[in-house]
Every structure is written in structure tokens, then in C-alpha cells.
Design an enzyme around this catalytic site. Structure first.
Site, short mmCIF file in Angstrom:
data_model
loop_
_atom_site.label_atom_id
_atom_site.label_comp_id
_atom_site.label_asym_id
_atom_site.label_seq_id
_atom_site.Cartn_x
_atom_site.Cartn_y
_atom_site.Cartn_z
N GLU A 33 0.78 -1.50 -0.33
CA GLU A 33 0.29 -0.36 0.23
C GLU A 33 1.10 1.34 0.31
O GLU A 33 0.19 1.77 -0.80
CB GLU A 33 -0.87 -0.68 1.71
CG GLU A 33 -2.52 1.48 0.99
CD GLU A 33 -2.82 1.03 2.45
OE1 GLU A 33 -3.57 2.05 2.95
OE2 GLU A 33 -3.23 -0.17 2.15
N LYS A 34 1.62 1.08 0.64
CA LYS A 34 2.91 2.72 1.17
C LYS A 34 4.35 2.21 1.05
O LYS A 34 4.75 0.79 1.32
CB LYS A 34 2.68 2.95 2.48
CG LYS A 34 0.95 3.67 2.59
CD LYS A 34 1.31 3.86 3.61
CE LYS A 34 -0.24 4.64 4.46
NZ LYS A 34 -1.08 2.95 5.22
N ASP A 73 -3.31 -2.89 3.37
CA ASP A 73 -3.82 -2.75 4.06
C ASP A 73 -4.40 -3.93 4.84
O ASP A 73 -5.27 -3.66 4.02
CB ASP A 73 -3.74 -1.62 5.23
CG ASP A 73 -2.47 -0.72 5.27
OD1 ASP A 73 -1.35 -1.31 5.26
OD2 ASP A 73 -2.39 0.92 5.52
N ASP A 107 -7.84 -3.87 5.82
CA ASP A 107 -8.91 -3.46 6.19
C ASP A 107 -9.92 -3.09 4.80
O ASP A 107 -8.95 -3.32 3.85
CB ASP A 107 -9.17 -1.96 6.86
CG ASP A 107 -8.17 -0.83 6.26
OD1 ASP A 107 -7.28 -1.53 4.73
OD2 ASP A 107 -7.71 -0.32 6.66
N TYR A 118 -0.61 -2.08 13.62
CA TYR A 118 -1.68 -1.80 12.46
C TYR A 118 -2.24 -0.96 13.56
O TYR A 118 -2.99 -1.22 14.37
CB TYR A 118 -1.90 -2.69 11.38
CG TYR A 118 -3.11 -1.68 10.69
CD1 TYR A 118 -2.42 -0.91 9.58
CD2 TYR A 118 -4.41 -1.98 11.09
CE1 TYR A 118 -3.06 -0.87 9.23
CE2 TYR A 118 -5.27 -1.16 10.44
CZ TYR A 118 -4.78 -0.31 8.87
OH TYR A 118 -5.66 -0.37 8.10
N ARG A 146 -5.29 1.34 12.10
CA ARG A 146 -6.10 1.56 12.30
C ARG A 146 -7.09 0.36 12.45
O ARG A 146 -8.19 0.11 11.30
CB ARG A 146 -6.81 2.43 10.75
CG ARG A 146 -5.98 3.81 10.20
CD ARG A 146 -5.71 3.86 8.84
NE ARG A 146 -4.52 4.54 8.07
CZ ARG A 146 -4.72 6.41 7.72
NH1 ARG A 146 -6.41 6.12 6.92
NH2 ARG A 146 -4.09 7.03 8.01
#
Length: 647
Positions: free
Chosen positions: A7-8, A102, A104, A320, A322
Site C-alpha cells: 500500500e505504501k 493494509d 482493512d 497496525y 487503524r
């Protein structure tokens, strides 16, 4: 070649470091043997603007609404084309692909939509990482799954993206055009979640503005008993003028009773003493952490999220962040001592607490049945270098460690006492609490709001030693702060009037998600709908006017929270995206019928009183006092067709 798409960049680096072999950097990716690890930069794609479907939609017109795409289109975000080009080239070379977004809903969407957009037709593995430390990443690499198992999560995220586009584009255009006809120059953006949150703030401010303080009166008496003195408060009955909270509205009855009390001999009429055990607060979800950090350290919700992201990505000190879960996997319990020893190193207070922890204890926090896609925030066990942490990062880290450490402390045990004194045939009430076993309590506070009462016996005599009548005034509700607004979004059922809907919403996650709540507040600030006044969040004139002009259903949380419930059902595979979007379109057409110029004009006029103080406070705080931000706001007014302002 195997291609892993993270993702990043920070996640990509953690994955590359965990792979066996030498890491070398190439354009937009990292090479480790026959594996290339590349990345997105958050969302590389976004929903296309209306004029991508029809050029006539470039002009905003009420008779175009509702705009509903037949075939949905995605378009690269600004500055994303370079990384998309890298990923396109790598996908052409790849023999296998790993999705490492991530764990989610949004993480599933933003990587998978890129894979699909760039035309990959092969199988995809799913890599789920919640801890960036090398051993944790290595374990995750050993237990990858088939990405097809996460298609329900993808469909939920895609439905959310399309729902936000439909709602935001159509309602923002409708009320911006209505506002323009009523004399307002600027974009009035309406959002599926942001507008109900603005409604909470605007209605609270109206309650405060309309509040009329009223006097009420209390009478206390100090009762002398065998082992000390107890202050108790008169409990007037319905023979006296009371409000709905049983507050005395006239002083005369209290004065009359007070004049008769000196030296009166009464007795302990009822005595209720109970021993209670209270387990430690659970480890944090993101929203629970934002509430506590805002109260303790005056941090904004975004400030807490930013600190968490830095602790997770840059420092690799926490898992993580979030997460909406407050439980930990059962297999973490066995590693907890080692993890906490690393996390507490270098901090005097944490080390002292660690020394008193009992690692044979096992609280209810360790529960696999309560853990979903991610678990509660927890330290990774890496040793912190506090010299490299900002003050906010250090404070947030200590809170996260403390709540996990508290699971290894015994329960708080108290003796809670409620006593009624009887004197002159009237009742006086007191209560107190004695701490028997402090347990986890010293990790949180040394203060006790209910001091202990002296030893009492049922029926023992009690003589009045002193008494007084106090004049008090009712107080308006407090304005929202970051802490109370996040808590309201978490517990949105409290603000719902419909009993059936309230009952349903108690079972859901509230308004917005862990990942979006801080961003919603920042969006409202950036768009000039709310401002900060000290720690308070207040609606501006524009924010008040928008809420007054919109149909009531668009400003309240019921519908949005129920939509969030349906999105969760889609993510769990128990609902489908198509019926959800069909229902949304029906609601949308009903709402669009409520766009009314006269109502907007009246709303703007009635909100004038909120203009001056809000702007003055904003300038004083410097929130929009810089040339750059002011220029950005003026640009927004000149170009109301920008997609970001519509959504």
C-alpha cells in the site's frame, strides 16, 4: 518474477527487508532475488469526474441531476501516473502477484483496483501485515492466502467509493447551485458522513446559543456520626417545585428546612455497601485512543492518527493502528512479557509499571473470537528511542503500552457505599468509595472522585453539625471537542431519536470508521464548515446555514450509520452491493427534491450570528490565516466543479 504490491513505500521496505537476500533499489520498486516489491502511494486511482461520462456535466446544472454512471470509470490521481507506469511494466513481467494492502476495507480496494485497472488476469495471493517488524512480516509471508477470499471486502469498499461519489457529487452540486441562487459564493459540499457529523456540531452550537440558564437550589447537611462527619444532600420529593432532573426550582423550601436543621438528631435510615471488582480497560482501538489522547494531551484526532502512523511505519513500535478492535489474539499472550520488556525499556514510568506486572494473569483482552481483520493497538516489542520520538508520538506510545500492560494487573476492588440519612422526616443522601485493592488503577490515575465515608451502621444516630443552601445555575451543554466528537461518532445511537433505529445502531460501529473519523473532522475544518476555538469545535455561519438548508434526513446520522451497517454486511458476505446502491439512489432522488432556494436564503440569514466570532477565532488560531490556505479557499470558490470539493 514474483511481484508484491504494497500500500505504501514503508510497507514495501518492511517486506523487502524480511525476504531472504540482498535488497537493491530500482525505479519505483525494490528487488530481492526473483521478487520485486513495489507500492501504491495510497489511492493511485479515483472515481472519474462527471464530465468523463458526458462533457455537458462540466457545467453545473440542476436539470442534470441525478448524475448516475452506467459504467463506472476510474482515473489516475494527480501525481500517480509515474508509479502506475512502473506497476504496469512490472505486471507485464510478473509470473505471480501478491496483494499487500493494509488489512482493512480500503487497503483491499486500493491495491486490487490498481491490479484490475492495469489488466492483470492471473491469480493473486493476499499478504496481510499488521506489524512491520521483521519477524512478524516473515510470519505473514509464510501464511499468505488466496485474494479471492477477500472479494467481499473489496466489493464493500468499491460500493462505499461509488456511494460517496453518487451522494457527494449530486448533493454538493444541488446545494451549491441553490446557494448560488440564494447569494452564497462558494461550494457547499455535502458528504454521506461529513454532513451528519457537521449536523452534530451545528445542533450542539444551536443548543448552546438558545440555552437560557435557570437557577436551582441545593441544601446540604453535615451529619456527625460515631466515626466522623458525612456531608449529605437533601432529596426533595414531588411536593416541591422540581425540574425533570429533580432539581429544586425555588429557594424557599430549602431555606425553611435549613432553618430547622441545626442540632437536629437524625439517623442512618438506609445503608447499602457493596464490594465491586473492575477489570482493566481493554487495549485501544484507534477511536478509543483518540478520545483518551485528546482528553489527556489535548491532541486532535488527526494528531493522534499521525502519531500512530509514525509509530507504525517509521519507528515500527506499534502494530497496525487503524483498528476498530480492542482485543488481542490469544497467541500474543505467551509473547507479552518479552514484548513489553522491549517496549518499556528506556522509560522510567513504564519500567516501574512493568516491574509490578504479573504475567501469570490472563485478562479477557486475549480473545480470538473478538479479533477480526486486525487486533487492538499493541507494542511490537521493539525498543523505543525516545530521543527520536516527538512529544506526541511518545505520549501516544506510552498510552498504548500502558493499556496492554494493565492486562497483567489484578482487578480494581472497591467498597461502594450509599447512605440515606433521615432528619425531620426528610432524606439526605451521600455516597463514597473505599479502594480495597488498587489493581490497575495507579497506571491510570491516583485521583479518586468518590472519597471513602467513615464507618457507618444502619440505624445509628446522626446529628446535624452544619448546613447551608447553595444557589446554582443550570449550564448549557459543552461544545464538541475532538474527544467528544469522536466518541459521539463511535456511539452514534445516543443521537438517534427513532427507537428501532437506535437499537439497531447499538450493534454497529457508529458513524464513519476508525480510518476515516479524524479525516472527517479535518475535512470539515478545511472546507470552512467548522473551526477550532481553543479545544472546542464550533460550526461557522456557512456550516450552520448548510445544515439548516438541507433536508433533515441528510443532516442526521441514522441513514449514514445504517448504510455503514450494510457495508459491513457486504464485507462479511451477507449482503450484496447492487441492492445497497439501488436503495441509495432512491434516497438520493428524494433528497434532491428538497433543494430549495427560499429555504437556503432563510438559512443563510438565520446563521449570520455565527459568522463574526467563528472567523475571528479562526484567524486568531491561525487555522486559515496563512496566504496559502486563504488562496486555496479562494480558488475553490472560483472553480466549483473540482471533484474533490464535490465529494
Amino acid at each position: 518474477m514474483r511481484l508484491i504490491i504494497a500500500e505504501k513505500p514503508s510497507l514495501a521496505r518492511a517486506i523487502a527487508d524480511a525476504l531472504p537476500g540482498q535488497v537493491s533499489r530500482e525505479e519505483g520498486s525494490l528487488r530481492v532475488g526473483d521478487t520485486r516489491v513495489s507500492w501504491c502511494l495510497g489511492h493511485l486511482l479515483e472515481q472519474a469526474a462527471p464530465d468523463a461520462y458526458d462533457p455537458r456535466y462540466k457545467q453545473w446544472r440542476l436539470d442534470h441531476l441525478p448524475i448516475v454512471p452506467e459504467q463506472w470509470k476510474l482515473t489516475p490521481r494527480h501525481n500517480a501516473r509515474g508509479q502506475l507506469k512502473v506497476l504496469r511494466t512490472l505486471l507485464k513481467q510478473a509470473k505471480s502477484v501478491v496483494h499487500a494492502g493494509d488489512p482493512d476495507r480500503e487497503g483491499q480496494l486500493l491495491v486490487q483496483e490498481v491490479i484490475d485497472y492495469l489488466g492483470w488476469r492471473g491469480s493473486v495471493a493476499r499478504l496481510l501485515i499488521s506489524d512491520l517488524n521483521r519477524p512478524a512480516v516473515q510470519r505473514a509471508l509464510e501464511r499468505m492466502e488466496d485474494n479471492r477470499s477477500y472479494q467481499a471486502l473489496y466489493h464493500a469498499a468499491e460500493a462505499r467509493s461509488r456511494a460517496d461519489w453518487l451522494y457527494g457529487i449530486n448533493l454538493s452540486r444541488a446545494w451549491t447551485l441553490t446557494g448560488r441562487q440564494a447569494g452564497h459564493d462558494g461550494v457547499l459540499s455535502v458528504g454521506r458522513v461529513q454532513t451528519p457529523v457537521l449536523g452534530l456540531v451545528a445542533r450542539r452550537d444551536r443548543e448552546i446559543a438558545d440555552f437560557v440558564p435557570r437557577p436551582f437550589y441545593v441544601l446540604w447537611a453535615d451529619f456527625q456520626v460515631e466515626h466522623g462527619t458525612v456531608r449529605a444532600w437533601w432529596q426533595p420529593d414531588d411536593r416541591h417545585p422540581l425540574d425533570d432532573q429533580n432539581r429544586l426550582l425555588k429557594r424557599e423550601p430549602a431555606e425553611a428546612l435549613a432553618s430547622r436543621l441545626p442540632g437536629t438528631l437524625g439517623r442512618v435510615a438506609t445503608l447499602d455497601a457493596q464490594k465491586k471488582r473492575q477489570a482493566a480497560p481493554l487495549p485501544y482501538s484507534l477511536s478509543a485512543l483518540q478520545v483518551d489522547a485528546a482528553r489527556r494531551y489535548k491532541l486532535s484526532a488527526k494528531g493522534v492518527l499521525d502519531a500512530c502512523q509514525a509509530l507504525y511505519e517509521r519507528h515500527r513500535l506499534i502494530t497496525y493502528p487503524r483498528s476498530d478492535c480492542r482485543y488481542l489474539p490469544q497467541d500474543h499472550w505467551a509473547q507479552a512479557r518479552r514484548t513489553l520488556e522491549g517496549a518499556c525499556a528506556g522509560d522510567e514510568t513504564l519500567s516501574r509499571w512493568l516491574g509490578s506486572a504479573d504475567f501469570s494473569l490472563r485478562s479477557k483482552a486475549w480473545n480470538d473470537k473478538q479479533v477480526g481483520a486486525h487486533h487492538a493497538l499493541a507494542p511490537t516489542g521493539a525498543r523505543p528511542d525516545f530521543a527520536r520520538l516527538s512529544a506526541s508520538e511518545a505520549n501516544v506510545f506510552r498510552l498504548i503500552v500502558r493499556n496492554v500492560l494493565a492486562q497483567f494487573y489484578p482487578p480494581l476492588e472497591t467498597r461502594e457505599v450509599k447512605v440515606d440519612f433521615e432528619a425531620l422526616e426528610e432524606r439526605f443522601r451521600a455516597q463514597g468509595r473505599e479502594i480495597l485493592v488498587p489493581g490497575w488503577k495507579p497506571l491510570f490515575t491516583t485521583r479518586d472522585d468518590a472519597p471513602p465515608l467513615p464507618s457507618l451502621r444502619q440505624g445509628e444516630p446522626a446529628r446535624v453539625a452544619d448546613q447551608a443552601v447553595e444557589d446554582r445555575m443550570t449550564r448549557p451543554p459543552e461544545p464538541f471537542t475532538d474527544a467528544s466528537l469522536i466518541k459521539a461518532m463511535m456511539n452514534i445511537a445516543r443521537y438517534v431519536e427513532d427507537v428501532a433505529v437506535r437499537r439497531t445502531l447499538r450493534e454497529t460501529d457508529g458513524l464513519g470508521t476508525e480510518a476515516t473519523r479524524a479525516g472527517i473532522i479535518e475535512t470539515l475544518l478545511d472546507r470552512g464548515f467548522i473551526v477550532r476555538q481553543g479545544s472546542a469545535l464550533r460550526a461557522t455561519r456557512t456550516g450552520q446555514a448548510l445544515i439548516a438548508a438541507l433536508p433533515d434526513a441528510a443532516t442526521r446520522p441514522e441513514r449514514t450509520a445504517l448504510w455503514e451497517q450494510r457495508l459491513s454486511a457486504i464485507a462479511e458476505g451477507s449482503d450484496q452491493a447492487a441492492p445497497f446502491l439501488d436503495a441509495l439512489l432512491g434516497d438520493l432522488r428524494t433528497l434532491l427534491a428538497g433543494a430549495d432556494t427560499a429555504r437556503m436564503r432563510q438559512a443563510l440569514a438565520s446563521a449570520k450570528g455565527f459568522e463574526a466570532p467563528a472567523r475571528a477565532k479562526a484567524r486568531k488560531a491561525g487555522r486559515r490565516g496563512t496566504k496559502g490556505t486563504a488562496a486555496k479557499r479562494r480558488t475553490t470558490k472560483r472553480t466549483p466543479g473540482k471533484n474533490k470539493e464535490e465529494a
